[in-house]
Each structure stands twice: as structure tokens, then as C-alpha cells.
Design an enzyme around this catalytic site. Sequence first.
Site, mmCIF file in Angstrom:
data_model
loop_
_atom_site.group_PDB
_atom_site.id
_atom_site.type_symbol
_atom_site.label_atom_id
_atom_site.label_comp_id
_atom_site.label_asym_id
_atom_site.label_seq_id
_atom_site.Cartn_x
_atom_site.Cartn_y
_atom_site.Cartn_z
ATOM 1 N N TYR A 179 0.678 -0.956 0.133
ATOM 2 C CA TYR A 179 -0.007 -0.096 -0.078
ATOM 3 C C TYR A 179 1.084 1.236 -0.123
ATOM 4 C CZ TYR A 179 -2.516 -3.797 2.470
ATOM 5 O OH TYR A 179 -3.186 -4.756 2.799
ATOM 6 N N ASP A 199 -2.003 7.218 -10.821
ATOM 7 C CA ASP A 199 -2.379 5.953 -10.282
ATOM 8 C C ASP A 199 -2.244 5.014 -11.370
ATOM 9 O OD1 ASP A 199 -2.789 4.203 -8.551
ATOM 10 O OD2 ASP A 199 -3.855 5.531 -7.367
HETATM 11 C C1 FMN Z 1 2.959 -1.040 -7.204
HETATM 12 C C2 FMN Z 1 1.621 -1.036 -6.230
HETATM 13 C C3 FMN Z 1 1.004 -0.423 -5.452
HETATM 14 C C4 FMN Z 1 -0.124 -0.533 -4.864
HETATM 15 N N1 FMN Z 1 -0.596 0.397 -4.091
HETATM 16 C C5 FMN Z 1 -1.809 -0.081 -3.220
HETATM 17 C C6 FMN Z 1 -2.287 0.835 -2.398
HETATM 18 O O1 FMN Z 1 -1.990 2.100 -2.242
HETATM 19 N N2 FMN Z 1 -3.618 0.660 -1.821
HETATM 20 C C7 FMN Z 1 -3.989 -0.751 -1.949
HETATM 21 O O2 FMN Z 1 -4.937 -1.033 -1.391
HETATM 22 N N3 FMN Z 1 -3.486 -1.600 -3.040
HETATM 23 C C8 FMN Z 1 -2.412 -1.173 -3.384
HETATM 24 N N4 FMN Z 1 -1.849 -2.247 -4.515
HETATM 25 C C9 FMN Z 1 -2.714 -3.525 -4.563
HETATM 26 C C10 FMN Z 1 -2.561 -4.299 -3.443
HETATM 27 O O3 FMN Z 1 -0.973 -4.538 -3.053
HETATM 28 C C11 FMN Z 1 -2.758 -5.942 -3.636
HETATM 29 O O4 FMN Z 1 -4.372 -5.528 -3.931
HETATM 30 C C12 FMN Z 1 -2.557 -6.670 -2.588
HETATM 31 O O5 FMN Z 1 -3.163 -7.926 -2.935
HETATM 32 C C13 FMN Z 1 -3.200 -6.380 -1.183
HETATM 33 O O6 FMN Z 1 -2.674 -7.262 -0.247
HETATM 34 P P1 FMN Z 1 -3.929 -7.778 0.938
HETATM 35 O O7 FMN Z 1 -4.981 -8.487 0.156
HETATM 36 O O8 FMN Z 1 -2.966 -8.604 1.829
HETATM 37 O O9 FMN Z 1 -4.560 -6.453 1.441
HETATM 38 C C14 FMN Z 1 -0.732 -1.857 -5.083
HETATM 39 C C15 FMN Z 1 -0.162 -2.682 -5.862
HETATM 40 C C16 FMN Z 1 1.013 -2.656 -6.590
HETATM 41 C C17 FMN Z 1 1.751 -3.476 -7.569
#
Ligand code: FMN
Length: 484
Positions: free
Chosen positions: A176, A285
Site C-alpha cells: 500500500y 495512479d
Molecule cells: C505498485 C503497487 C502499488 C499498490 N498500491 C496500493 C495501495 O496504495 N493501496 C491498496 O489498497 N492496494 C495497492 N496495491 C494493490 C495491493 O498490493 C494488492 O491488492 C494486494 O493483494 C493487497 O494485499 P492484501 O490482500 O493482503 O491487502 C498496489 C499494488 C502494486 C503492484
Amino acid sequence: MAYKGLGDFIDAIEARGELRRIKVEVDPILEITEIADRVMRSNGPALLFEKVKGSSYPLLINAMGSEERMALALGAKTLDEKAAEIEGLIAWAFKQAGEPSLLAAIPGALPKLPAFLSVLPRHVARPACREIVSDTEGFSSLPVLQCWPKDGGRFLTLPLVCTRDPESGTQNIGMYRMQVYDDRSSGMHWHLHKDGARIFEKYRAKGERMPVAVALGCDPVVTYASTAPLPEGVWEILFAGFLRGKSVEITKATMSDIEVPADAEFVLEGYVDPEEKRVEGPFGDHTGFYSLEDEYPVFHLERITRRRSPIYPATIVGIPPKEDCWMAKATERLFLPFLKLLCPEITDLCMPLEGVFHNCVIVSIKKRYPGQARKVMNFLWGMGQMMYTKLIVVVDDDVSARDQSMVAWKAFNNIDAGRDLVFSEGPLDALDHSSPRPRYGTRLGVDATRKLRGEGHDRPWPDPLAMDDRITRLVDGRWKEYGI
Ligand SMILES: Cc1cc2nc3c(=O)[nH]c(=O)nc-3n(C[C@H](O)[C@H](O)[C@H](O)COP(=O)(O)O)c2cc1C
Ligand SMILES: [Mn+2]
């Protein structure tokens, strides 16, 4: 084959001639984005900026910025090779389940044991991520990027946010982004649907501060795993161990019982106050648009532990293709075997880069019965982060989901708008700017399969054109004679 950490991966990239070291001083405010954007658009090398204005740390970007390097990060030649390995393991597990007795299953199971044991992490007492411990260094020591001109500020773009569920004790790592507010505080941009936010709600209900540790710069498998759409409660470290075929080394943070990757370049320790919120964004984004300002929790930095000479990892997101597209491709390939397991009529699936992760999914199915394309759409909309898919196009299995020209041909010719379009209301990604309300809207399914009588198609469905084999062979044989 598993990397010892980010440095080891950088060596591997450099040995392939896919790393450029930039020796002149560059500005982390916008200049690095413009350079990296040009390189990402041409599928170019990883970049190591050795002199970043205002910080003593080098900055690495685009390390996973091609399909080949993403595969290399996972220890494979291609993403398909890694997916085939997973598919093989699943098929093997099913076969074992069919063995008449446990005793008969043992000889076959033994060689596979290391693959399963590597899922479990290994604790280390003197981790590389703790060569230096500082309670005075803050965000301003880091070469944090301002990516795009209208961004609300500077953002950590590749942070691995580690948390622990206060009830079950299970851990989570999610990527995040974090907007730097000042030397000791930043935003914590976990979207409503994500595990970080779900765990945060539990601390809030208890009225307790939430300890958070943020790892920067790890074995790329761990970095990738923190972006993967794993089921709730499955710790990303376990998936990373499974992917790299070797236990991930972890260590307890110094200020909480959260476990962090021991090989990290930096670990930022601190907490999130359950009652505090602050405006976060805007931010250029993944979608290629700015995501709007919104209120998010605040991370308070208390301690930085790090390697003696750490490298700061970053990425930029924006109009595709960017580095994150290849992480999304890895997810598309690696999760397909699991989707097929639960929905066996799926033969292939493609998320075009332009759809930015989950805005568009094309799926090929082996259709046997009326309504099956709709069944598959509902399956996908019900699968974790697939719920965000704004457009699902279903084609028959004689069309490769990855052949966009064929898919377009079928979709343009096979649909009757009154019958074959499905509108489904449901949750949308927090980044979606098109729905009238945030995080909720209408998703579209397009059934481009051949229609059956049971689907109200009472006239015959024509066959697609194909030449007789006899004639193609004849023309092959005579081709030179024609003098064309
Ligand atoms: C470069 C990058 C930045 C990301 N930024 C965010 C973010 O700011 N907020 C968010 O909720 N997901 C973000 N994501 C997506 C999450 O990392 C992804 O949905 C992940 O599965 C979340 O893990 P969780 O299921 O344990 O919450 C990003 C992914 C990438 C590749
Ligand atoms: Mn998770």
C-alpha cells in the site's frame, strides 16, 4: 534457486546486461519518473540511480519491468513455466488424494516434501535488515519520489506493509503506497477491501494502537507476493516461500511482535492511531489517471532499521505499460491454475495490460451447457479481487484468450446485445473513477460464446470458415509453382 535478497537479484539482472547504473545526480522530484517512464515504455532495463538529490541512498526502479525479469524474479525462465510448475503440483496432489492408502502415497510424496516445507518461514536472530538501528533517521533520509506533477506530495511506492491480526494472530503483508507528510508521518493507503484495512478495523474496535512495520527492498518474490490476491488470512510469506522453493527468512520487529523479511534493505517501525485520519492524494495512479484525494489512516514512524549500505526500491505507476503491469501478468499466470481448479471449464484467461490489473478479463471456456458463460462471469466476480473486474469477455475454447484480434472478431460478431450482455452491480476498486459512487458500480459481462438452443437461439449457429486439409496441403506443395 532463490535470491538472498534484493542485492542478489540486482546481481542477477546485471549479469544479464539488464541493469543501467546512472552516475550523475538526478532529482527524485519528477525527473526520475520521466526517465523511468521512457524506459518502461520501451520494455527497457532496470535502473539504479546512484546519486539521488537530497539522500545518501541509491534508488532502484524497474527491476521487474519486463515479462522476462518478472519471471527471473520468480526463479523461472517464463511466467508460463512457473504456472506449469504450480499446475503440476495441483495435479499431483489430486492424484495422491486418489491413492488407496496412505502407505502407497508415501513414495510419491517424499520428493515433493521440500516444496511443501519451503512454505514455512525460518527465523533468524541477526538479520541483515538490522545492521543499523536509528531512532533519529526519518522519511527525509530516503530518496522518496514525487512521481507526477499534480501528486499531493512524495510517495513510497514499493512498501511491504506488515501487520498482525490482533484476534487470530495471523500476519499479513500488503503493498500500500505511503504519502510522506513530514519526517515522521505518512499516509497508509490500504483500501477498504484489503487485508490491511480489515485488520485495522479490529484494532479500532478494540480502541488500540495498531503496530505496523514496513519492509523496503526484499527478495523480489516477497515483494511480488505482497501484491498477490491471496485469500484472507494467508500470510504472503508462506506464498513467497512456496514460489521460491526455499523458506523465507524472517525476524521479529524490534518494537512489536510483527515478523518482517530479514533480508530487507530497510524496515520502518511504527504505528497507526485508530482514530486518526488525514487527506491522502491525489496520486498519478495505475489507471493512468490521478486518483482523487480521500481520507486514510496515518502511519507514525518511530524507528528505522536498515542494512549498512541499503538500496531504496521504487516504482512509478501510470499509463500502461509500467513495471506493475508485469506483476499483474505474473498474477494472471500464477493464479490461473487455482481458478481452473475451482472452475474447470476455464481453459485460459487474459488480463490485457491496458485494463490495468482487473478492469478487463478475457476468459476462454469449454462450454457444455446453456448459461455457462454467465456462470463463469459470476464465479470470477465472486473471487476475491476479481470482484473489481469491470469488463469480462467470455469466448469459446477454440479462441485463445491471449489472441486479442481473434477475441475481438468473436466478440464483434457473436453477440446479440439484448441477450448476451450482463450488467452486474457490485464492489469496484477504490481507484475506479468512472462509477457514480466510489467503490460501487456496474460491471459488464459479454457472452461471446457460440449460442445454444437452450439459450433461446432457435436457428442454427454457423460454423466458422476453414479450408479443407487436402487443399491446404495441395497449395503448400504447389506454392513455388504459382510464382507469387
Ligand atoms: C505498485 C503497487 C502499488 C499498490 N498500491 C496500493 C495501495 O496504495 N493501496 C491498496 O489498497 N492496494 C495497492 N496495491 C494493490 C495491493 O498490493 C494488492 O491488492 C494486494 O493483494 C493487497 O494485499 P492484501 O490482500 O493482503 O491487502 C498496489 C499494488 C502494486 C503492484
Ligand atoms: Mn493478504
